[in-house]
Design a protein around this motif. Structure first.
Motif, PDB file in Angstrom:
ATOM      1  N   ALA A 171      14.421   2.232  13.977  1.00  0.00           N
ATOM      2  CA  ALA A 171      15.500   1.247  13.882  1.00  0.00           C
ATOM      3  C   ALA A 171      15.006  -0.117  13.406  1.00  0.00           C
ATOM      4  N   GLN A 172      13.694  -0.323  13.337  1.00  0.00           N
ATOM      5  CA  GLN A 172      13.131  -1.624  12.970  1.00  0.00           C
ATOM      6  C   GLN A 172      12.847  -1.657  11.473  1.00  0.00           C
ATOM      7  N   THR A 173      13.542  -2.537  10.749  1.00  0.00           N
ATOM      8  CA  THR A 173      13.424  -2.545   9.286  1.00  0.00           C
ATOM      9  C   THR A 173      12.252  -3.379   8.777  1.00  0.00           C
ATOM     10  N   LEU A 174      11.671  -4.238   9.612  1.00  0.00           N
ATOM     11  CA  LEU A 174      10.513  -5.028   9.201  1.00  0.00           C
ATOM     12  C   LEU A 174       9.456  -4.938  10.297  1.00  0.00           C
ATOM     13  N   VAL A 175       8.279  -4.451   9.929  1.00  0.00           N
ATOM     14  CA  VAL A 175       7.197  -4.245  10.904  1.00  0.00           C
ATOM     15  C   VAL A 175       5.910  -4.838  10.348  1.00  0.00           C
ATOM     16  N   TRP A 176       5.160  -5.509  11.224  1.00  0.00           N
ATOM     17  CA  TRP A 176       3.853  -6.059  10.881  1.00  0.00           C
ATOM     18  C   TRP A 176       2.782  -5.266  11.628  1.00  0.00           C
ATOM     19  N   ILE A 177       1.783  -4.790  10.885  1.00  0.00           N
ATOM     20  CA  ILE A 177       0.643  -4.091  11.468  1.00  0.00           C
ATOM     21  C   ILE A 177      -0.595  -4.956  11.242  1.00  0.00           C
ATOM     22  N   ASP A 178      -1.320  -5.222  12.318  1.00  0.00           N
ATOM     23  CA  ASP A 178      -2.441  -6.157  12.261  1.00  0.00           C
ATOM     24  C   ASP A 178      -3.634  -5.510  12.952  1.00  0.00           C
ATOM     25  N   MET A 179      -4.815  -5.610  12.349  1.00  0.00           N
ATOM     26  CA  MET A 179      -6.009  -5.023  12.963  1.00  0.00           C
ATOM     27  C   MET A 179      -7.258  -5.716  12.454  1.00  0.00           C
ATOM     28  N   TYR A 180      -8.345  -5.522  13.179  1.00  0.00           N
ATOM     29  CA  TYR A 180      -9.660  -5.942  12.718  1.00  0.00           C
ATOM     30  C   TYR A 180     -10.467  -4.686  12.423  1.00  0.00           C
ATOM     31  N   THR A 181     -11.188  -4.707  11.309  1.00  0.00           N
ATOM     32  CA  THR A 181     -11.867  -3.494  10.874  1.00  0.00           C
ATOM     33  C   THR A 181     -13.117  -3.821  10.068  1.00  0.00           C
ATOM     34  N   ARG A 182     -14.064  -2.891  10.110  1.00  0.00           N
ATOM     35  CA  ARG A 182     -15.197  -2.919   9.192  1.00  0.00           C
ATOM     36  C   ARG A 182     -14.925  -1.841   8.159  1.00  0.00           C
ATOM     37  N   LEU A 183     -14.689  -2.269   6.928  1.00  0.00           N
ATOM     38  CA  LEU A 183     -14.192  -1.392   5.872  1.00  0.00           C
ATOM     39  C   LEU A 183     -15.332  -0.779   5.071  1.00  0.00           C
ATOM     40  N   LYS A 184     -15.171   0.486   4.722  1.00  0.00           N
ATOM     41  CA  LYS A 184     -16.195   1.200   3.969  1.00  0.00           C
ATOM     42  C   LYS A 184     -15.758   1.419   2.528  1.00  0.00           C
ATOM     43  N   PRO A 185     -16.516   0.925   1.536  1.00  0.00           N
ATOM     44  CA  PRO A 185     -16.191   1.204   0.132  1.00  0.00           C
ATOM     45  C   PRO A 185     -16.389   2.677  -0.206  1.00  0.00           C
ATOM     46  N   GLY A 186     -15.672   3.141  -1.230  1.00  0.00           N
ATOM     47  CA  GLY A 186     -15.808   4.528  -1.645  1.00  0.00           C
ATOM     48  C   GLY A 186     -14.965   4.828  -2.861  1.00  0.00           C
ATOM     49  N   VAL A 187     -15.016   6.056  -3.299  1.00  0.00           N
ATOM     50  CA  VAL A 187     -14.211   6.505  -4.435  1.00  0.00           C
ATOM     51  C   VAL A 187     -12.749   6.564  -4.017  1.00  0.00           C
ATOM     52  N   LEU A 188     -11.873   5.996  -4.822  1.00  0.00           N
ATOM     53  CA  LEU A 188     -10.452   6.017  -4.498  1.00  0.00           C
ATOM     54  C   LEU A 188      -9.938   7.456  -4.550  1.00  0.00           C
ATOM     55  N   PRO A 189      -9.121   7.842  -3.572  1.00  0.00           N
ATOM     56  CA  PRO A 189      -8.685   9.239  -3.498  1.00  0.00           C
ATOM     57  C   PRO A 189      -7.636   9.583  -4.550  1.00  0.00           C
ATOM     58  N   SER A 190      -7.540  10.856  -4.839  1.00  0.00           N
ATOM     59  CA  SER A 190      -6.446  11.360  -5.656  1.00  0.00           C
ATOM     60  C   SER A 190      -5.183  11.349  -4.804  1.00  0.00           C
ATOM     61  N   VAL A 191      -4.115  10.812  -5.359  1.00  0.00           N
ATOM     62  CA  VAL A 191      -2.866  10.748  -4.596  1.00  0.00           C
ATOM     63  C   VAL A 191      -2.388  12.147  -4.223  1.00  0.00           C
ATOM     64  N   ALA A 192      -2.656  13.114  -5.080  1.00  0.00           N
ATOM     65  CA  ALA A 192      -2.242  14.492  -4.812  1.00  0.00           C
ATOM     66  C   ALA A 192      -2.927  15.070  -3.582  1.00  0.00           C
ATOM     67  N   SER A 193      -4.077  14.479  -3.189  1.00  0.00           N
ATOM     68  CA  SER A 193      -4.802  14.985  -2.025  1.00  0.00           C
ATOM     69  C   SER A 193      -4.276  14.432  -0.710  1.00  0.00           C
ATOM     70  N   ILE A 194      -3.347  13.468  -0.787  1.00  0.00           N
ATOM     71  CA  ILE A 194      -2.825  12.832   0.418  1.00  0.00           C
ATOM     72  C   ILE A 194      -1.534  13.525   0.810  1.00  0.00           C
TER      73      ILE A 194
END
Length: 289
Positions: free
Chosen positions: A128-151
């Protein structure tokens, strides 16, 4: 007259003739209500529940908003495998640990694997909520961008860090990956604040890195998604060697988090609104005494 097969009065992703299979205009046992998008009242739309493998006529204990996951003992977390704690689903290589964290005592570690996908998911009843904010702290890992078909799954956002360490967003209209500017290169050994603005009315999302907006109004990957139903973070098979990915201090809420800067002028949005500046106009920073 028969109901056309495409009619979906409650916009839950399931056609009326499927919800009322016998056409008797009664919600029989085992049927979903064609005029109620959330038959079981658990906050997740019927069609979304089916898509995630849940039963839309059996109420589930999905998280509502606002939601906080600081991973701390007082929230019910314990060091060890994350799966099963506070509603999280994860493979066994995802753990709560106390060695590397952004704040408090604990954080989540997603251990790198070369032969299997590593992912963690949490489900929400917030259709029912049309606007949502997601907030986090993370250590991000670089890598090869995935194929969209694999998601797989009913995803709204597809974001990743490319091999050059740049936060990247998949644009479903252009069918291309967009990258943040070169000033936003991430160090995998450093913590970053990552924020998403999810606009389910306009079917688009924006992203912020350490409070600065880096993507604006990216179209949803799946425009039929009606609300926040799942937070899914994954490292694809073959992601290579360490560093691992870490997560901490996660929230989801209807209210905008503090210290975001849409126009990059150094003044937080809340300050600009309070003193009648425009958070979308970087040139007004010169007028700030």
């Amino acid at each position: 007259a028969a109901t056309p097969s495409h009619v979906d009065d409650d916009n839950d992703g399931i056609a009326n003739i499927v919800e009322d299979a016998n056409g008797n205009a009664v919600v029989d046992v085992g049927e979903t209500d064609p005029f109620n998008p959330d038959t079981d009242g658990d906050g997740m739309a019927d069609g979304t529940e089916l898509g995630w493998g849940f039963d839309p006529v059996v109420s589930n204990s999905f998280s509502g908003l606002p939601w906080t996951a600081g991973l701390e003992t007082e929230e019910g977390y314990a060091v060890g495998v994350l799966h099963g704690q506070a509603g999280w689903l994860a493979v066994t290589s995802v753990t709560v640990q106390s060695t590397v964290r952004y704040a408090g005592t604990n954080a989540v570690r997603m251990m790198t694997a070369s032969t299997a996908e590593v992912q963690v998911a949490h489900y929400f009843g917030a259709c029912a909520q049309t606007l949502v904010w997601i907030d986090m702290y993370t250590r991000l890992k670089p890598g090869v961008l995935p194929s969209v078909a694999s998601i797989s799954g009913s995803n709204s956002v597809l974001a990743a860090v490319n091999e050059r360490g740049l936060l990247s967003a998949y644009d479903s209209q252009s069918h291309l990956w967009r990258t943040a500017d070169s000033a936003s290169v991430v160090d995998p050994s450093a913590w970053y604040r990552l924020t998403f603005r999810m606009d389910y009315a306009r079917k688009s999302w924006s992203a912020y890195l350490d409070g600065k907006r880096v993507f604006r109004n990216i179209p949803f990957l799946n425009p039929s998604v009606c609300g926040l139903s799942r937070l899914n973070i994954r490292m694809l098979e073959g992601s290579g060697l360490p560093p691992d990915t870490y997560l901490d201090s996660m929230t989801a809420a209807a209210d905008e988090p503090l210290m975001l800067d849409d126009d990059g002028d150094g003044m937080p949005n809340s300050w600009e609104r309070q003193y009648s500046f425009d958070p979308e106009n970087a040139s007004d920073a010169a007028a700030d005494p």
